[in-house]
Design an enzyme around this catalytic site. Structure first.
Site, PDB file in Angstrom:
ATOM      1  N   LYS A  24      32.805  42.537  43.265  1.00 57.66           N
ATOM      2  CA  LYS A  24      32.444  41.602  44.334  1.00 57.66           C
ATOM      3  C   LYS A  24      30.932  41.360  44.419  1.00 57.66           C
ATOM      4  O   LYS A  24      30.507  40.353  44.962  1.00 57.66           O
ATOM      5  CB  LYS A  24      32.981  42.090  45.679  1.00 57.66           C
ATOM      6  CG  LYS A  24      34.494  42.354  45.714  1.00 57.66           C
ATOM      7  CD  LYS A  24      35.309  41.226  45.148  1.00 57.66           C
ATOM      8  CE  LYS A  24      36.819  41.409  45.220  1.00 57.66           C
ATOM      9  NZ  LYS A  24      37.372  42.644  44.701  1.00 57.66           N
ATOM     10  N   TYR A  57      51.103  46.890  47.121  1.00 60.46           N
ATOM     11  CA  TYR A  57      49.630  46.876  47.103  1.00 60.46           C
ATOM     12  C   TYR A  57      49.083  48.077  47.875  1.00 60.46           C
ATOM     13  O   TYR A  57      49.520  48.351  48.991  1.00 60.46           O
ATOM     14  CB  TYR A  57      49.132  45.570  47.734  1.00 60.46           C
ATOM     15  CG  TYR A  57      47.643  45.520  47.914  1.00 60.46           C
ATOM     16  CD1 TYR A  57      46.810  45.284  46.828  1.00 60.46           C
ATOM     17  CD2 TYR A  57      47.062  45.731  49.161  1.00 60.46           C
ATOM     18  CE1 TYR A  57      45.440  45.253  46.974  1.00 60.46           C
ATOM     19  CE2 TYR A  57      45.691  45.692  49.325  1.00 60.46           C
ATOM     20  CZ  TYR A  57      44.885  45.454  48.223  1.00 60.46           C
ATOM     21  OH  TYR A  57      43.529  45.425  48.379  1.00 60.46           O
ATOM     22  N   TYR A  60      43.177  49.412  42.432  1.00 63.41           N
ATOM     23  CA  TYR A  60      43.030  48.366  41.416  1.00 63.41           C
ATOM     24  C   TYR A  60      42.966  48.929  39.996  1.00 63.41           C
ATOM     25  O   TYR A  60      43.922  48.833  39.228  1.00 63.41           O
ATOM     26  CB  TYR A  60      41.763  47.535  41.696  1.00 63.41           C
ATOM     27  CG  TYR A  60      41.770  46.826  43.017  1.00 63.41           C
ATOM     28  CD1 TYR A  60      42.403  45.589  43.154  1.00 63.41           C
ATOM     29  CD2 TYR A  60      41.154  47.373  44.143  1.00 63.41           C
ATOM     30  CE1 TYR A  60      42.418  44.927  44.370  1.00 63.41           C
ATOM     31  CE2 TYR A  60      41.164  46.715  45.359  1.00 63.41           C
ATOM     32  CZ  TYR A  60      41.792  45.495  45.466  1.00 63.41           C
ATOM     33  OH  TYR A  60      41.812  44.839  46.669  1.00 63.41           O
TER      34      TYR A  60
HETATM   35  C1  LIG Z   1      38.772  42.931  44.529  1.00 65.16           C
HETATM   36  C2  LIG Z   1      38.928  43.901  43.434  1.00 65.16           C
HETATM   37  C3  LIG Z   1      39.631  43.578  42.263  1.00 65.16           C
HETATM   38  C4  LIG Z   1      40.378  42.295  42.083  1.00 65.16           C
HETATM   39  O1  LIG Z   1      39.568  41.189  41.874  1.00 65.16           O
HETATM   40  P1  LIG Z   1      40.160  39.746  42.214  1.00 65.16           P
HETATM   41  O2  LIG Z   1      39.091  38.816  41.846  1.00 65.16           O
HETATM   42  O3  LIG Z   1      40.485  39.763  43.666  1.00 65.16           O
HETATM   43  O4  LIG Z   1      41.409  39.580  41.413  1.00 65.16           O
HETATM   44  C5  LIG Z   1      39.691  44.511  41.246  1.00 65.16           C
HETATM   45  N1  LIG Z   1      39.102  45.718  41.377  1.00 65.16           N
HETATM   46  C6  LIG Z   1      38.439  46.063  42.483  1.00 65.16           C
HETATM   47  C7  LIG Z   1      37.863  47.415  42.565  1.00 65.16           C
HETATM   48  C8  LIG Z   1      38.329  45.172  43.555  1.00 65.16           C
HETATM   49  O5  LIG Z   1      37.675  45.549  44.660  1.00 65.16           O
END
Ligand SMILES: *Cc1c(COP(=O)(O)O)cnc(C)c1O
Length: 328
Positions: free
Chosen positions: A48, A261, A287
């Site tokens: 992000k 999720y 994730y």
């Molecule tokens: C938000 C996030 C993702 C996913 O990214 P997207 O662009 O929302 O698909 C993957 N890994 C981490 C650690 C995240 O915080």
């Protein structure tokens, strides 16, 4: 808007390393390189940070004084947005889905340290659209009070966020070229789809053909793939460059989500431990742990052929681990 004309507020330490993972590679019978976007640097890093450089640039151009976004209580995106706001002298309002947790830890603890304003809302969990509507509504309320809000949808998965990963794909391609490595796959998590869409858009933009293999951590393959296609298309329109997708370009595997999720699976737990114990690299439970579980399974099944070279895109998220201590 031409790519070069977009405002970008510097937050990330770039380029992030592209590390060999020799012991993990040996374990899996493939060559794994790790693109270390957990090391983007700012506010404990993660994917992000790259996206927020563009959101913050845009927000400051618009004279915004408060960033508004949301996600789950352990949202990495919310934590990073709140920190980015502070870095630029702004405030942040986080619209988090769920009941206020009993224990304040992980990303939520960091949100508190940043003194972000936090609003918990009861919505069907995983309904990103409902969360986005709640974010937009919160921004409208601020506007009505005479404030200057800047709303960022969940995960920052809009063309402006995808642009960051289009450029990141270029960064990776430069590193692969410099190291004289030919990659057969890029593996990446698909949460709200913007990272995968951005990388895929980047492959098209730079004329590369490395397949981008997305592992979903929330939704079924079809809606994820639809979202990726739509975002690539919108990003192309946004920057005024054709980025045509061919059939088969959008790959999303939904077999590693488990019960849902944010719920850790045994496979993700094993993957997290394996990567920690072979490489000293920490993944996260929501994730990257599930994405690595996918890569491990596909390599062991032979779906990823023996000897293939795979770039695992580490998107960060480790602060979330501290909200899951009981699961380990
Ligand atoms: C938000 C996030 C993702 C996913 O990214 P997207 O662009 O929302 O698909 C993957 N890994 C981490 C650690 C995240 O915080």
């Amino acid at each position: 808007m031409q790519l070069g004309n977009l405002s970008r507020y510097p937050l990330a330490t770039l380029p992030t390393p592209l590390d060999e993972a020799p012991r993990l590679s040996k374990e899996l019978g493939i060559r794994v390189l790790v693109k270390r976007d957990d090391l983007t640097g700012f506010a404990l890093g993660g994917n992000k940070v790259r996206k927020l450089e563009f959101f913050l640039g845009d927000a400051l151009n618009q004279g915004a004084e408060i960033l508004v976004t949301g996600g789950g209580p352990q949202s990495n995106h919310a934590r990073t947005t709140a920190a980015a706001a502070r870095r630029a002298g702004l405030e942040a309002l986080l619209v988090l889905v769920g009941a206020p947790p009993q224990e304040i830890n992980g990303n939520l603890l960091l949100d508190k340290l940043l003194a972000a304003e936090i609003r918990f809302v009861q919505l069907p969990s995983q309904d990103f659209d409902a969360n986005d509507r709640a974010i937009a509504q919160a921004a409208q309320e601020l506007q009505a009070q005479g404030r200057k809000p800047y709303a960022i949808p969940v995960g920052g998965s809009v063309p402006l966020g995808c642009v960051a990963y289009l450029l990141a794909a270029g960064e990776l391609l430069d590193q692969l070229k410099a190291a004289n490595v030919k990659a057969d796959y890029v593996f990446v998590t698909n949460g709200s789809a913007g990272t995968q869409a951005g990388i895929l858009a980047g492959m098209k933009y730079y004329g590369a053909t490395i397949p981008v293999y997305g592992i979903s951590v929330s939704r079924a393959s079809a809606p994820c793939a639809e979202r990726v296609s739509k975002l690539v298309q919108e990003t192309a329109e946004f920057i005024g460059v054709p980025l045509a997708l061919a059939p088969g370009d959008v790959i999303v595997n939904d077999q590693f989500i488990g019960p849902g999720y944010g719920i850790v699976t045994p496979e993700a737990r094993n993957a997290i431990c394996l990567v920690a114990q072979t490489e000293g690299i920490f993944l996260d439970p929501v994730y990257t742990g599930k994405t690595m579980a996918g890569l491990i399974a596909l390599a062991r099944q032979g779906d990823i052929p023996h000897g293939a070279t795979v770039v695992f895109w580490h998107t960060g998220g480790q602060p979330g681990m501290f909200g899951y201590a009981g699961e380990f």
